[in-house]
Scaffold this motif. Structure first.
Motif: not given
Length: 572
Positions: A410-422, A496-502
């Protein structure tokens, strides 16, 4: 006489050189893609299944196996909706047959869509637009001919015959797929097919955006947005290794943003430019290219530092932006900007050491030291909490426990989800990160996605329709009925390329491949399989591919098989 004889030769040489300078070879390849299914038909449409057979791009006088759209009555429009099976960037080719009533061209209405419902929409309906690329247009098609149209990001195409009391004969319809024909050097495979598909989808999302420049999205905006570039470049490095589209895009951003401007008008985007340069250098080791940035970096650092007050707080002007979902949280944005300033200046200090700029190094270190004395409130922003941990202003364990792990995806995002995972990885919560990847990015796949989206919210899931079918009665159109800010309804980019973090995250943290020295000359491999039974894959370096295979043994320990180029030192 000798002079007169030389003049024509010199003129020919001059014109030859001028012509050569004017010609530019495209880095892109074109392929033709046949539709895989007929999603919907209306009116008198005959023999439509013929469109699912591979074409040759050529009309002929035999006029066999023709698809017919026939408008028998006034006000009737024969229509068809085609599915090309996956998101594509490119245009459309139509080959026609020989209809009666004279050799007159036919008027048709063409609509591209990243979802089936978008292809069924008209401009102005639920945010449908022609911004950046024309996806809704009327055109003439010739009698017994071929014509090509472009160009956008799409998976679905709807075609309507506009002329009354008329017939349209179609021999072939093919998508013109435009892409960089480059090998996937990186790879990922594990005991979880859902994670495998997520890795591949992220890789494909970025691949589609590797056009003349590295774009944010292939439908919208088709621009170089520097913040978007950071997760894109991370994925690109994990999948393709070096590609000229990265320095080309970084240089464009620099050259179109003379100081004291902010790249794309956003202070954080200029900060991302700094961070990308360091990461790119670590992967590829081109010190000469890094040194080319010295003068601009020096000026940019001074510009950033000038907006840090005596209170040790950031006071950035320009657009104050992290990502779209955080836009209603000014306290969170401030905390994120504080962290981004610290992170980018700490990175600029590292670059300054490499390029021999002691003045900039000292200024960066001084400012970072005093900014870390102030710890802003993240106000429950997962974006800000992640950045604060990455910047070293707070601990990853604290950020993960108090903010990131609350509510799972919940409240993850496609762009900053990458930094949340990091940050979750930095806190040692690898299993938690893997679970979020399955839940959040996996949910887009469950809805029919073949690329990852500009935004996605877990709250959109209840009663949502899939994007690869017309919206059933009683269902919510997840493409047309949701979205905000610049991505309302059908304006929402579904590639959208910013969503590719995983993709890069799984390579770095599950396969455990981390670059430790410039040019990938030293790589540390520390796998984190979580609940996976095995994970294997490859990682591209300037010297060749590193291969790993990790298998979880009965006692819980991991057995690893690792090979790599002799120029690369591998630390276990």
């Amino acid at each position: 006489m000798i002079v007169h004889k030389l003049i024509p030769r010199l003129l020919v040489l001059f014109l030859t050189v001028q012509l050569a300078n004017a010609q530019q070879k495209s880095p892109l390849t074109r392929q033709y893609i046949t539709p895989v299914r007929i999603v919907w038909k209306n009116g008198d449409v005959r023999n439509s299944e013929q469109l699912l057979k591979p074409g040759i791009g050529q009309g002929d006088l035999a006029n066999r196996n023709i698809v017919i759209l026939n408008n028998k009555k006034a006000g009737e429009k024969a229509s068809i909706l085609l599915d090309f099976g996956r998101e594509l960037h490119g245009g459309l080719e139509i080959v026609t047959g020989m209809w009666g009533g004279g050799n007159k061209p036919r008027n048709i209405h063409i609509r591209y869509g990243e979802s089936a419902s978008e292809a069924m929409s008209s401009i102005g309906e639920k945010g449908a637009t022609n911004d950046h690329a024309i996806r809704d247009f009327r055109a003439l098609v010739p009698w017994l001919g071929k014509i090509q149209f472009g160009e956008s990001g799409f998976r679905f195409v709807r075609i309507d015959l506009e002329d009354e009391h008329a017939e349209l004969q179609l021999k072939e319809i093919r998508a013109i797929y435009t892409f960089r024909d480059i090998p996937y050097l990186g790879s990922f495979k594990s005991s979880d097919e859902r994670l495998n598909k997520i890795w591949q989808t992220g890789a494909y999302t970025v691949h589609l955006n590797m056009q003349e420049y590295l774009w944010d999205g292939i439908k919208r905006d088709r621009l170089v947005w520097v913040g978007d570039l950071h997760p894109e470049v991370s994925t690109l490095s994990a999948v393709f290794g070096y590609n000229e589209v990265v320095p080309k895009s970084l240089d464009l951003s620099r050259d179109t943003t003379p100081l004291p401007g902010w790249m794309n008008g956003i202070s954080t985007y200029s900060m991302w430019w700094i961070i990308i340069h360091y990461d790119w250098y670590m992967k590829n080791g081109n010190l000469a290219y890094l040194k080319e940035q010295k003068t601009y970096l020096n000026g940019l650092v001074k510009q950033i530092v000038a907006r840090v007050g005596n209170d040790n707080k950031e006071h950035m002007d320009g657009t104050r932006f992290l990502d779209w979902p955080s836009s209603e949280n000014p306290k969170g944005i401030h905390a994120g900007l504080q962290a981004m300033t610290v992170w980018s200046l700490a990175t600029a200090a590292k670059i300054s050491v490499l390029v021999g700029d002691k003045e900039t190094e000292a200024l960066c270190n001084l400012t970072v030291t005093r900014m870390k004395k102030y710890i802003p409130d993240v106000n429950n922003s997962k974006q800000a909490a992640a950045l604060m941990a990455i910047a070293g202003i707070t601990t990853a364990e604290k950020a993960n426990k108090e903010v990131l792990s609350v509510g799972g995806a919940k409240n993850f995002s496609t762009f900053y989800g990458y930094y949340m995972l990091e940050t979750k990885a930095k806190a040692g919560d690898y299993q938690g990160a893997i679970d979020v990847i399955r839940e959040y990015w996996g949910a887009m796949l469950d809805l029919g996605a073949t690329t990852f989206w500009e935004d996605f919210n877990m709250d959109w899931l209840p009663n949502a329709s899939r994007i690869d079918e017309p919206v059933p009665a009683g269902k919510i159109d997840i493409h047309g009925d949701y979205g905000a800010y610049c991505y309302v309804g059908f304006r929402h980019s579904l590639c959208h390329g910013w969503a590719s973090g995983p993709t890069s995250w799984l390579t770095e943290h599950v396969l455990g491949i981390k670059v430790m020295a410039p040019g990938s000359k030293i790589i540390k491999i520390t796998p984190h399989l979580g609940d996976l039974k095995f994970a294997e894959g490859t990682f591209p370096t300037p010297y060749g591919v590193v291969k790993v295979k990790h298998t979880k043994l009965a006692n819980g320990k991991i057995h690893s098989e690792i090979t790599g180029p002799k120029q690369v030192k591998i630390i276990r």
